[in-house]
Write an enzyme that holds these catalytic residues in place. Sequence first.
Site: not given
Ligand code: NDP
Length: 241
Positions: A12, A84, A147, A151, A177, A180
């Site tokens: 995702r 994350g 968080y 990070k 990032p 996003i």
């Molecule tokens: P999403 O919530 O859209 O997706 C998170 C993904 O991580 C999912 O595939 C989820 O799996 C998986 N996940 C969560 N916990 C675990 C776990 N314990 N073990 C394995 N997989 C796990 O996140 P984003 O795309 O928004 O964020 C991605 C990364 O970017 C993160 O590290 C976030 O902190 C970082 N980030 C995001 C920002 C933003 O604006 N979105 C900004 C800055 C950093 P499942 O689908 O099964 O839940």
Amino acid sequence: MGRVALVTGGSRGIGASIARALKDKGYSVAATYGGNDEAAAKFTEETGIRTYKWSVADYDACADGIAKVEADLGPVEVLVNNAGITRDAPFHKLTPEKWREVIDTNLNGVFNMTHPLWPGMRERKFGRIITISSINGQKGQFAQANYSAAKAGDIGFTKALAQEGARAGITVNAICPGYINTEMMSTIPEKVMNEVILPQIPVGRLGEPEEIARAVLFLASDDSAFITGATLTANGGQYMI
Ligand code: NDP
């Protein structure tokens, strides 16, 4: 066949864009996820990218899961630590459980995934470790002590491990990032988006997941061999360092 790349949380959001971009570049890609089977199945159906379910917070599950991926695709040469979570609360309401969950996933998860892959990368004299940190690890954020600590920890991990990997052809880098445009963002009310968030971003818009994916492609490539221990900010100018 291209190199093998493993993207955690690749089913995702940003991770899914990263996995797609790597596949389009010819990598053999595996994506992991934590619990959302439906999203993972849909992602595999749309992209043909295999998904694997385990928690990055569990060291043994990571070691077992990586062994399975390597049996299916071959040795992992590119690791993208993207999985994350957030469990936001102002500090006086931050429970030990919320603290631990975020540290276990966002910081310990990076150790748990990198550690089992490290010996193979050292032996083969090639590796790319790319960790998705956050602007909030650089500047801190209200209600995100957990968080921001995790990070920021990812950045320290990156700088230390880069020194150990350098002579073995392994680069270790972090991407930070800013805001996003993922599912998470679509839940923010329009008024908050227009009056609070967007005015903080000099380019005047959210980043797109594909823009993070393109940064990952660069750091994963052979061309970036001289870049290690770096923290690449991708935030539309929101926080300049
Ligand atoms: P999403 O919530 O859209 O997706 C998170 C993904 O991580 C999912 O595939 C989820 O799996 C998986 N996940 C969560 N916990 C675990 C776990 N314990 N073990 C394995 N997989 C796990 O996140 P984003 O795309 O928004 O964020 C991605 C990364 O970017 C993160 O590290 C976030 O902190 C970082 N980030 C995001 C920002 C933003 O604006 N979105 C900004 C800055 C950093 P499942 O689908 O099964 O839940």
